[in-house]
Design an enzyme around this catalytic site. Structure first.
Site, PDB file in Angstrom:
ATOM      1  N   TYR A  73      -6.276 -25.501 -24.945  1.00 19.93           N
ATOM      2  CA  TYR A  73      -6.487 -25.637 -23.580  1.00 19.93           C
ATOM      3  C   TYR A  73      -5.280 -26.359 -22.759  1.00 19.93           C
ATOM      4  O   TYR A  73      -5.209 -26.254 -21.559  1.00 19.93           O
ATOM      5  CB  TYR A  73      -7.994 -26.617 -23.272  1.00 19.93           C
ATOM      6  CG  TYR A  73      -8.175 -26.758 -21.730  1.00 19.93           C
ATOM      7  CD1 TYR A  73      -8.709 -25.621 -21.107  1.00 19.93           C
ATOM      8  CD2 TYR A  73      -7.706 -27.810 -20.810  1.00 19.93           C
ATOM      9  CE1 TYR A  73      -9.238 -25.658 -19.932  1.00 19.93           C
ATOM     10  CE2 TYR A  73      -7.982 -27.976 -19.572  1.00 19.93           C
ATOM     11  CZ  TYR A  73      -8.830 -26.768 -18.974  1.00 19.93           C
ATOM     12  OH  TYR A  73      -9.032 -26.575 -17.569  1.00 19.93           O
ATOM     13  N   PHE A 125       5.702  -9.675   3.241  1.00 17.62           N
ATOM     14  CA  PHE A 125       4.725  -8.818   2.437  1.00 17.62           C
ATOM     15  C   PHE A 125       3.409  -9.493   2.626  1.00 17.62           C
ATOM     16  O   PHE A 125       3.076 -10.547   3.065  1.00 17.62           O
ATOM     17  CB  PHE A 125       5.233  -9.270   1.115  1.00 17.62           C
ATOM     18  CG  PHE A 125       4.287  -8.422   0.148  1.00 17.62           C
ATOM     19  CD1 PHE A 125       4.288  -7.108  -0.007  1.00 17.62           C
ATOM     20  CD2 PHE A 125       3.111  -9.071  -0.721  1.00 17.62           C
ATOM     21  CE1 PHE A 125       3.307  -6.296  -0.708  1.00 17.62           C
ATOM     22  CE2 PHE A 125       2.425  -8.254  -1.390  1.00 17.62           C
ATOM     23  CZ  PHE A 125       2.288  -6.847  -1.531  1.00 17.62           C
ATOM     24  N   THR A 126       2.190  -8.564   2.491  1.00 15.93           N
ATOM     25  CA  THR A 126       1.071  -8.808   2.845  1.00 15.93           C
ATOM     26  C   THR A 126       0.397 -10.385   2.428  1.00 15.93           C
ATOM     27  O   THR A 126       0.165 -10.957   3.453  1.00 15.93           O
ATOM     28  CB  THR A 126       0.033  -7.661   2.508  1.00 15.93           C
ATOM     29  OG1 THR A 126       0.383  -7.496   0.959  1.00 15.93           O
ATOM     30  CG2 THR A 126       0.440  -6.309   3.112  1.00 15.93           C
ATOM     31  N   ASP A 216      11.149 -14.702  -3.341  1.00 16.74           N
ATOM     32  CA  ASP A 216      10.020 -13.816  -3.868  1.00 16.74           C
ATOM     33  C   ASP A 216      10.685 -13.019  -4.921  1.00 16.74           C
ATOM     34  O   ASP A 216      11.356 -11.961  -4.476  1.00 16.74           O
ATOM     35  CB  ASP A 216       9.330 -13.054  -2.694  1.00 16.74           C
ATOM     36  CG  ASP A 216       8.149 -12.242  -3.321  1.00 16.74           C
ATOM     37  OD1 ASP A 216       8.245 -12.122  -4.545  1.00 16.74           O
ATOM     38  OD2 ASP A 216       7.370 -11.681  -2.580  1.00 16.74           O
ATOM     39  N   LYS A 259       5.044  -7.047 -12.054  1.00 17.11           N
ATOM     40  CA  LYS A 259       5.945  -6.179 -11.888  1.00 17.11           C
ATOM     41  C   LYS A 259       7.347  -6.442 -12.914  1.00 17.11           C
ATOM     42  O   LYS A 259       7.128  -5.835 -13.978  1.00 17.11           O
ATOM     43  CB  LYS A 259       6.563  -6.288 -10.305  1.00 17.11           C
ATOM     44  CG  LYS A 259       5.659  -5.773  -9.060  1.00 17.11           C
ATOM     45  CD  LYS A 259       4.387  -6.661  -8.933  1.00 17.11           C
ATOM     46  CE  LYS A 259       3.705  -6.664  -7.786  1.00 17.11           C
ATOM     47  NZ  LYS A 259       2.721  -7.541  -7.519  1.00 17.11           N
ATOM     48  N   ARG A 383       1.592   2.165   3.688  1.00 18.59           N
ATOM     49  CA  ARG A 383       2.300   1.156   4.151  1.00 18.59           C
ATOM     50  C   ARG A 383       2.769   1.038   5.521  1.00 18.59           C
ATOM     51  O   ARG A 383       3.866   1.529   5.671  1.00 18.59           O
ATOM     52  CB  ARG A 383       3.458   0.587   3.102  1.00 18.59           C
ATOM     53  CG  ARG A 383       3.273   0.265   1.458  1.00 18.59           C
ATOM     54  CD  ARG A 383       2.723  -1.112   1.413  1.00 18.59           C
ATOM     55  NE  ARG A 383       1.618  -1.628   1.674  1.00 18.59           N
ATOM     56  CZ  ARG A 383       0.960  -2.707   0.955  1.00 18.59           C
ATOM     57  NH1 ARG A 383       1.659  -3.190  -0.146  1.00 18.59           N
ATOM     58  NH2 ARG A 383      -0.412  -2.874   1.272  1.00 18.59           N
ATOM     59  N   PHE A 450      -6.192  -3.271   4.551  1.00 24.22           N
ATOM     60  CA  PHE A 450      -5.905  -2.212   3.920  1.00 24.22           C
ATOM     61  C   PHE A 450      -6.788  -2.065   2.657  1.00 24.22           C
ATOM     62  O   PHE A 450      -6.766  -0.950   2.424  1.00 24.22           O
ATOM     63  CB  PHE A 450      -4.340  -2.061   3.746  1.00 24.22           C
ATOM     64  CG  PHE A 450      -3.872  -3.102   2.985  1.00 24.22           C
ATOM     65  CD1 PHE A 450      -3.263  -4.281   3.967  1.00 24.22           C
ATOM     66  CD2 PHE A 450      -3.713  -2.915   1.716  1.00 24.22           C
ATOM     67  CE1 PHE A 450      -2.806  -5.422   2.886  1.00 24.22           C
ATOM     68  CE2 PHE A 450      -3.217  -4.212   0.994  1.00 24.22           C
ATOM     69  CZ  PHE A 450      -2.699  -5.411   1.663  1.00 24.22           C
TER      70      PHE A 450
HETATM   71  O1  PLI Z   1      -0.133  -9.032  -6.461  1.00 22.22           O
HETATM   72  P1  PLI Z   1       0.604 -10.361  -6.840  1.00 22.22           P
HETATM   73  O2  PLI Z   1      -0.597 -11.392  -6.482  1.00 22.22           O
HETATM   74  O3  PLI Z   1       0.809 -10.553  -8.480  1.00 22.22           O
HETATM   75  O4  PLI Z   1       1.773 -10.433  -6.301  1.00 22.22           O
HETATM   76  C1  PLI Z   1       1.894 -10.411  -4.707  1.00 22.22           C
HETATM   77  C2  PLI Z   1       3.265  -9.861  -4.344  1.00 22.22           C
HETATM   78  C3  PLI Z   1       4.064 -10.982  -3.814  1.00 22.22           C
HETATM   79  N1  PLI Z   1       5.387 -10.218  -3.453  1.00 22.22           N
HETATM   80  C4  PLI Z   1       5.707  -9.085  -3.440  1.00 22.22           C
HETATM   81  C5  PLI Z   1       6.990  -8.566  -2.667  1.00 22.22           C
HETATM   82  C6  PLI Z   1       4.841  -8.047  -3.740  1.00 22.22           C
HETATM   83  O5  PLI Z   1       5.200  -6.532  -3.863  1.00 22.22           O
HETATM   84  C7  PLI Z   1       3.427  -8.675  -4.424  1.00 22.22           C
HETATM   85  C8  PLI Z   1       2.357  -7.704  -4.621  1.00 22.22           C
HETATM   86  N2  PLI Z   1       2.349  -6.015  -4.536  1.00 22.22           N
HETATM   87  C9  PLI Z   1       1.579  -5.501  -4.839  1.00 22.22           C
HETATM   88  C10 PLI Z   1       0.338  -5.780  -5.380  1.00 22.22           C
HETATM   89  C11 PLI Z   1       2.144  -3.898  -4.624  1.00 22.22           C
HETATM   90  O6  PLI Z   1       1.363  -3.183  -4.954  1.00 22.22           O
HETATM   91  O7  PLI Z   1       3.409  -3.715  -4.138  1.00 22.22           O
END
Ligand code: PLI
Length: 459
Positions: A73, A125-126, A216, A259, A383, A450
């Site tokens: 933990y 970004f969203t 970011d 990513k 997008r 979306f």
């Molecule tokens: O999906 P998360 O919560 O691990 O990360 C959010 C996020 C933050 N910044 C940027 C530039 C992104 O592209 C992003 C998430 N992107 C997604 C889910 C995408 O499909 O592009």
């Protein structure tokens, strides 16, 4: 295939069968999904280019690391490994794991943003903007103008326009700007990178006013590749050295490990400031978990630590970015309008130019994504106006200049043959584009619409 596209720097050890569907089945599936590709089931998709987020194929080394998960933990040895790797490759003093990128955005926004603050950034970004707004902040776009022009071939369309940034500081005052949010690369501009010169200049400007710079860092390795290949003086530097220099111009970062850390789940918040770290450790226990796991299992932290090391391998990142280029080149050769230059994680079709007869409030990109699925079983993502949402003051749609369909390439998952199928489907559709009508929205969620909005084709 032209030999300038590198062959895969890996071989296949495990395979996952994918769904083969008929056109009639796909017509039924997309209607049931309200013409929203987010609402399709993955077993209804042949080639899934919805996102590169969490869709990576992990390596045997990462899977081996999963077996070494220390699920204590508190004080897991996998956290200590992650901390060591983040310090080595990103250079920040502190790291707070989170379940994914938006977990880190939540912590950062809650700690730093007060109602009435402004957060300048290189395009929104969203989830990032949603967290800024939830905490009473206003996002201000200070990206260079070329970013909004899909045909500009400028090499660093992710750059911040320093004049726009300085003007904002003078207008609202530095005390109303908790930090500048600099995304490397810029997802919604088409995966466009930021130059090292721009990162250096943003840091210098912000330092003059005592404003923090938070990256970011979601696709920072792709950004490092573009610095190496497009910016003078970096050709002979390693990806790792470029990444470390980039991070040296930031005070911290949010990271979606899903990513560029090559994992299926995970993220983190980094900073150099001890006080900010202290506050983050107090908040993370409320939203994520102990500061030494932040919503992740030990095994996931181990996979992320190993993914970070693998991500800076030149052969990996070269192949990744060139896969996108391969798809882009096929579309360009057939005259399909796409965002140029090609970014690092996806090819973005310019739906406004593709369906020039469909007005923006009839959702051209949403329509094109739905049609591409029916045509081929390829799942892509809107997008454009749907993702941009509504202005929180007027309630009107935001009308973004870029109305795009994103063909996002998962890391180490698909081959060039899959990309041939994608290209052929897009080209066929382009030849029949006049016959495609727009759509109307039947259901609209209030936040991040979306994901779950539903539509109906206009006849
Ligand atoms: O999906 P998360 O919560 O691990 O990360 C959010 C996020 C933050 N910044 C940027 C530039 C992104 O592209 C992003 C998430 N992107 C997604 C889910 C995408 O499909 O592009």
């Amino acid at each position: 295939m032209n030999s300038c596209y590198p062959a895969e720097p890996y071989k296949i050890k495990v395979v996952e069968p994918i769904a083969m569907t008929t056109r009639a089945e796909r017509e039924r599936c997309i209607a049931e999904a309200g013409y929203n590709t987010f609402l399709l089931r993955s077993d209804q998709c042949y080639i899934d280019l919805l996102t590169d987020s969490g869709t990576t194929a992990m390596s045997d080394n990462q899977w081996a690391g999963m077996m070494l998960g220390d699920e204590a933990y508190a004080g897991s040895r996998n956290f200590l490994h992650l901390q060591e790797v983040v310090r080595q490759y990103y250079g920040f003093k502190h790291v707070v794991p989170t379940h994914q990128g938006r977990g880190a955005e939540n912590l950062l926004s809650r700690i730093c943003i007060k109602p009435g603050d402004y957060i300048p950034g290189n395009m929104y970004f969203t989830t990032t903007r949603a967290h800024q707004e939830l905490n009473g902040g206003t996002f201000v776009d200070v990206i260079v103008d070329e970013a909004h022009d899909s045909q500009s071939v400028s090499p660093f369309k992710g750059n911040i326009d320093l004049e726009k940034l300085q003007k904002l500081v003078e207008e609202v005052g530095a005390e109303r700007i908790p930090y500048v949010c600099l995304a490397v690369t810029v997802n919604l501009a088409g995966g466009q990178p930021v130059s090292m010169a721009n990162m250096r200049a943003v840091k210098a400007l912000c330092s003059r006013f005592g404003i923090k710079v938070m990256y970011d860092a979601t696709r920072c390795v792709e950004n490092a590749y573009f610095v190496k290949t497009r910016e003078g003086g970096y050709a002979d530097k390693t990806i790792a050295a470029i990444l470390k220099e980039m991070m040296g111009y930031a005070d911290g970062c949010t990271m979606s490990g899903k990513k560029d850390c090559l994992v299926n789940i995970g993220g983190f918040l980094c900073m150099n400031d001890d006080d900010l770290y202290q506050q983050a450790t107090e908040l993370v226990v409320l939203y994520e978990g102990m500061p030494s796991y932040g919503g992740l299992a030990g095994r996931d932290m181990e996979a992320m630590a190993r993914g970070i090391v693998e991500s800076v391998d030149y052969y990996y990142i070269h192949h990744r970015v060139q896969q996108c280029q391969y798809l882009a080149d096929k579309l360009i050769a057939a005259g399909v309008p796409i965002v140029q230059p090609t970014g690092g994680h996806a090819v973005f079709i310019d739906a406004r130019a593709f369906l020039s007869h469909v007005p923006q409030d009839q959702f051209p990109a949403q329509t094109l994504a739905a049609q591409l699925y029916v045509e081929s079983g390829v799942r892509s993502m809107e997008r454009g106006i749907v993702s941009a949402g509504r202005d929180k003051k007027t309630g009107n749609h935001h009308y973004p200049k870029l109305e795009l369909v994103r063909l996002t390439i998962p890391r180490r998952v698909y081959t060039y043959s899959h990309l041939d199928v994608v290209a052929d489907a897009c080209i066929d559709l382009y030849r029949r584009r006049e016959r495609i009508a727009g759509m109307e929205m039947l259901y609209e969620p209030k936040v991040l619409r979306f994901f779950t909005a539903r539509f109906r084709p206009l006849r």
